[in-house]
Design a protein around this motif. Structure first.
Motif, PDB file in Angstrom:
ATOM      1  N   ALA A   1      18.316   6.174  25.918  1.00 32.13           N
ATOM      2  CA  ALA A   1      17.177   5.519  25.007  1.00 32.13           C
ATOM      3  C   ALA A   1      16.174   7.030  24.833  1.00 32.13           C
ATOM      4  O   ALA A   1      15.773   6.997  23.745  1.00 32.13           O
ATOM      5  CB  ALA A   1      16.636   4.393  25.525  1.00 32.13           C
ATOM      6  N   ALA A   2      15.861   7.374  25.845  1.00 29.39           N
ATOM      7  CA  ALA A   2      14.924   8.488  25.848  1.00 29.39           C
ATOM      8  C   ALA A   2      15.404   9.752  25.203  1.00 29.39           C
ATOM      9  O   ALA A   2      14.526  10.337  24.348  1.00 29.39           O
ATOM     10  CB  ALA A   2      14.658   8.904  27.310  1.00 29.39           C
ATOM     11  N   GLU A   3      16.675   9.993  25.129  1.00 29.44           N
ATOM     12  CA  GLU A   3      17.326  11.060  24.165  1.00 29.44           C
ATOM     13  C   GLU A   3      17.543  10.634  22.686  1.00 29.44           C
ATOM     14  O   GLU A   3      18.006  11.189  21.808  1.00 29.44           O
ATOM     15  CB  GLU A   3      18.686  11.515  24.755  1.00 29.44           C
ATOM     16  N   GLN A   4      17.254   9.423  22.610  1.00 28.79           N
ATOM     17  CA  GLN A   4      17.630   8.528  20.954  1.00 28.79           C
ATOM     18  C   GLN A   4      18.902   8.528  20.745  1.00 28.79           C
ATOM     19  O   GLN A   4      19.449   8.782  19.705  1.00 28.79           O
ATOM     20  CB  GLN A   4      16.496   9.057  20.053  1.00 28.79           C
ATOM     21  N   ILE A   5      19.867   8.502  21.788  1.00 21.68           N
ATOM     22  CA  ILE A   5      21.174   8.557  21.517  1.00 21.68           C
ATOM     23  C   ILE A   5      21.527   6.981  21.441  1.00 21.68           C
ATOM     24  O   ILE A   5      21.400   6.456  22.519  1.00 21.68           O
ATOM     25  CB  ILE A   5      21.973   9.322  22.621  1.00 21.68           C
ATOM     26  N   GLU A   6      22.202   6.378  20.452  1.00 25.25           N
ATOM     27  CA  GLU A   6      22.446   5.082  20.196  1.00 25.25           C
ATOM     28  C   GLU A   6      24.035   4.855  20.846  1.00 25.25           C
ATOM     29  O   GLU A   6      24.948   5.108  20.368  1.00 25.25           O
ATOM     30  CB  GLU A   6      22.565   4.502  18.863  1.00 25.25           C
ATOM     31  N   LEU A   7      24.007   3.974  22.123  1.00 26.40           N
ATOM     32  CA  LEU A   7      25.389   3.778  22.666  1.00 26.40           C
ATOM     33  C   LEU A   7      25.164   2.220  22.890  1.00 26.40           C
ATOM     34  O   LEU A   7      24.277   1.973  23.668  1.00 26.40           O
ATOM     35  CB  LEU A   7      25.621   4.544  23.833  1.00 26.40           C
ATOM     36  N   SER A   8      26.438   1.533  22.666  1.00 23.22           N
ATOM     37  CA  SER A   8      26.180   0.125  23.210  1.00 23.22           C
ATOM     38  C   SER A   8      26.643  -0.079  24.910  1.00 23.22           C
ATOM     39  O   SER A   8      26.854   0.981  25.301  1.00 23.22           O
ATOM     40  CB  SER A   8      27.272  -0.752  22.609  1.00 23.22           C
ATOM     41  N   ARG A   9      26.385  -1.157  25.571  1.00 22.32           N
ATOM     42  CA  ARG A   9      26.436  -1.108  26.864  1.00 22.32           C
ATOM     43  C   ARG A   9      27.963  -0.835  27.149  1.00 22.32           C
ATOM     44  O   ARG A   9      28.317  -0.185  28.125  1.00 22.32           O
ATOM     45  CB  ARG A   9      25.760  -2.470  27.269  1.00 22.32           C
TER      46      ARG A   9
END
Length: 480
Positions: free
Chosen positions: A193-201
Motif C-alpha cells: 500500500a505504501a508503494e502504491q502497488i495494487e495486489l489482492s490479499r
C-alpha cells in the motif's frame, strides 16, 4: 525519508536506549535481507556518528588475504568520517584504536551512535578481530555514558555465540539484543500500500508463498505488474533481478555453505521434515557435533524449524524447511530459470497445485498467532505440532500437518486448503478427515475432544459433508 513498515516495537526500544544516560551495546540480528540495516539507518537518520559495513565474504571468495581487505575497508570508513593523521592499520587492535581517536575528536558531549553492520563478516580466520572488538566494546565504549554501539549481523549463530552467550570479556555486556523477524501478511499488505502497488490479499498470500515476508525481495515489485509478472521479473528469464540469490544467501551467512545447502535441499523433499539421523544418512554429512551445529545455525537463522512431532518422545526431534523462498527456488526456479514466462504459463496448471498446498501450510505455520486469535484461544496455553501415523493392513495411515494441543482439553486438528473459491468437501474428502479424527482420538484421553478446523482462503461451501468442520479460519483472518 523512506517509510518504515511495522517495526514499531523495535523502534520504540531503540529510541528508549538512545535516550538513556548510560553506555549502550545493542545487537540486531535476523535472516539476511530482513531489513536490519534499513531499520537502524532510518531510525537514527542524521544521528549516526560512525558507520561501517563489513565486506561480504561472497565478494572475497577469490581473495587470499581477507584480513587485509577488511582492514582496508574499515580504514576508508574512518577517513570518510574525518580521521586524519593515521596510516592504514595492520591489525584490528590498531584499527579500533584509530576509531577511538576519531570518536574522541568528534565527541561534543551528545550521544554518539556507532553502527557496525555485518559484524560477523569482519571476523576472518586468524585475524584477532574478536579480541580487538572485545577490547573496544568492553574496555572503551562501556566507560562512556554517551556511547551507543549498535552491531548487526545476518550470521545469527555468530552473534549468539560471540555476543549473547560470550563467556569472555563480552559476558553480560549487551544491553539489548533484538531479533528482526520477516514481515507478517499484514505488514506485507501495508508495504505494498505504501508503494502504491495494487495486489489482492489472495495474491499477497501467493507472494508470501514465494518470497516469505522478506522486505528486500518485496522492494523489487513493480507497479502495474501482476503477481505472476513480478515473480517472473525477479526469478526467471535471462537476467532476473535475484539471479543466484539462493547461492549468495548461504555463502554470505554460513562458513559451511555447501553443507547447509545439502540439508535444505534434502528437507525440501518432505513437508513434515526428517530426523537428524535421516538427514545424516541422506546428505552424507557425518552424524556428530558438526551436523548438530549446522542444524542449530540453520534454525537460529529461521531457514528451518526444529520440533517434536506429536506422540514422539522429547528427544525425537524433526527438522523441517520453513523458508518459503528456498522451497520455491528449489522446486521451480532452478529447473525452469530460463523460461521467462514460466509463471504465466503454469499458474493454473497442476504443476503449481501441489506447491500451493505445501506453501500455504508453511504460511499458516508462520502465522500461528493469527490462527490462535481467530479461534479465540490466544489466552489458552497451547502447543503446536504435526503428526503422522503409518497405515497397515488393518488401518489407513493419517497425516496431520498442524495440531494445536490446548490446555482446555480441546485439540484443533487443522487442515489447510489454498483455493481460488470457497472449498468444497466431498464424500472422499470427508472420509479422509473422519479417518484422521478417529486416528487422533485413539491417542487422546477420554476428557479430550477434537475440533476439525479448516484454514482456507475463502472458507468452505455449505453442503452435505461440511458439518464435519467445527471451526473455520479464513485468509482475511491471517492478516490480523
Amino acid at each position: 525519508m523512506s517509510t518504515i513498515i511495522g517495526r514499531k516495537l523495535e523502534i520504540q526500544e531503540l529510541e528508549r536506549h538512545y535516550q538513556s544516560d548510560r553506555s549502550e551495546f545493542i545487537a540486531v540480528y535476523g535472516r539476511r535481507r530482513v531489513g536490519k540495516t534499513f531499520l537502524i539507518k532510518q531510525t537514527f537518520i542524521g544521528r549516526i556518528t560512525f558507520q561501517h559495513t563489513g565486506v561480504s565474504p561472497v565478494d572475497q571468495e577469490e581473495e587470499k588475504n581477507r584480513l587485509k581487505t577488511q582492514l582496508e575497508s574499515f580504514y576508508y570508513s574512518l577517513l570518510n568520517h574525518g580521521l586524519e593523521g593515521y596510516k592504514k592499520p595492520k591489525t584490528w587492535m590498531e584499527a579500533f584504536f584509530q576509531l577511538e581517536q576519531l570518536l574522541t575528536k568528534l565527541d561534543d558531549g551528545n550521544r554518539q551512535v556507532v553502527f557496525i553492520d555485518e559484524l560477523p563478516w569482519m571476523d576472518t580466520p586468524k585475524s584477532g578481530f574478536l579480541s580487538a572488538f572485545e577490547n573496544f566494546a568492553n574496555g572503551w565504549c562501556s566507560g562512556r555514558d554517551n556511547m551507543m554501539l549498535i552491531v548487526c549481523g545476518s550470521a545469527t549463530s555468530w552473534i549468539l555465540k560471540n555476543l549473547s552467550y560470550n563467556h569472555g570479556g563480552l559476558y553480560g555486556r549487551l544491553t539489548c539484543e533484538m531479533k528482526l523477524l520477516p514481515f507478517t501478511l499484514k505488514e506485507c499488505e501495508e508495504f505494498f500500500a505504501a508503494e502504491q502497488i495494487e495486489l489482492s490479499r489472495y495474491d499477497i498470500v501467493q507472494t508470501y508463498m514465494v518470497f516469505g515476508g522478506i522486505p528486500y525481495y518485496l522492494s523489487y515489485f513493480r507497479k502495474g505488474l501482476s503477481f505472476e509478472g513480478n515473480v517472473e521479473s525477479l526469478l526467471f528469464g535471462r537476467n532476473p533481478k535475484l539471479k543466484d540469490e539462493f547461492n549468495r544467501l548461504f555463502r554470505a551467512v554460513f562458513d559451511n555453505a555447501e553443507s547447509c545447502k545439502k540439508i535444505v535441499r534434502f528437507l525440501a523433499t518432505r513437508h513434515s521434515g526428517f530426523t537428524r539421523e535421516e538427514i545424516a544418512a541422506n546428505t552424507g554429512l557425518p552424524l556428530g557435533g558438526g551436523l548438530s551445529d549446522t542444524l542449530k545455525a540453520l534454525a537460529e537463522s529461521d531457514f528451518i524449524l526444529r520440533y517434536v512431532p506429536y506422540g514422539q518422545p522429547g528427544n525425537v526431534e524433526h527438522y523441517k524447511l520453513m523458508d518459503s523462498f528456498c522451497l520455491f527456488w528449489q522446486k521451480y526456479v532452478e529447473p525452469h530459470m530460463m523460461d521467462a514466462s514460466f509463471m504465466t504459463d503454469h499458474i493454473t496448471s497442476d504443476i503449481m497445485k501441489s506447491w500451493r498446498g505445501v506453501a500455504f501450510e508453511e504460511v499458516c505455520w508462520q502465522h500461528i498467532t493469527q490462527i490462535l486469535k481467530a479461534l479465540e484461544i490466544g489466552g489458552v496455553k497451547s502447543t503446536v505440532s504435526a503428526w503422522a501415523v503409518k497405515g497397515d493392513d488393518e488401518y489407513v495411515g493419517a497425516q496431520i500437518d498442524l495440531l494445536i494441543m490446548r490446555a482446555d482439553n480441546v485439540v484443533n486438528l487443522c487442515e489447510m486448503k489454498f483455493a481460488s473459491t470457497p472449498y468444497t468437501i466431498d464424500k472422499d474428502e470427508a472420509d479422509k478427515l473422519q479417518n484422521r479424527i478417529e486416528s487422533l482420538k485413539k491417542t487422546l484421553s477420554a476428557k479430550q475432544t477434537v475440533h476439525m478446523t479448516m484454514v482456507t482462503t475463502f472458507g468452505i461451501t455449505y453442503g452435505k459433508h461440511s458439518g464435519i468442520v467445527q471451526r473455520q479460519v479464513q485468509m482475511d483472518e491471517l492478516f490480523a
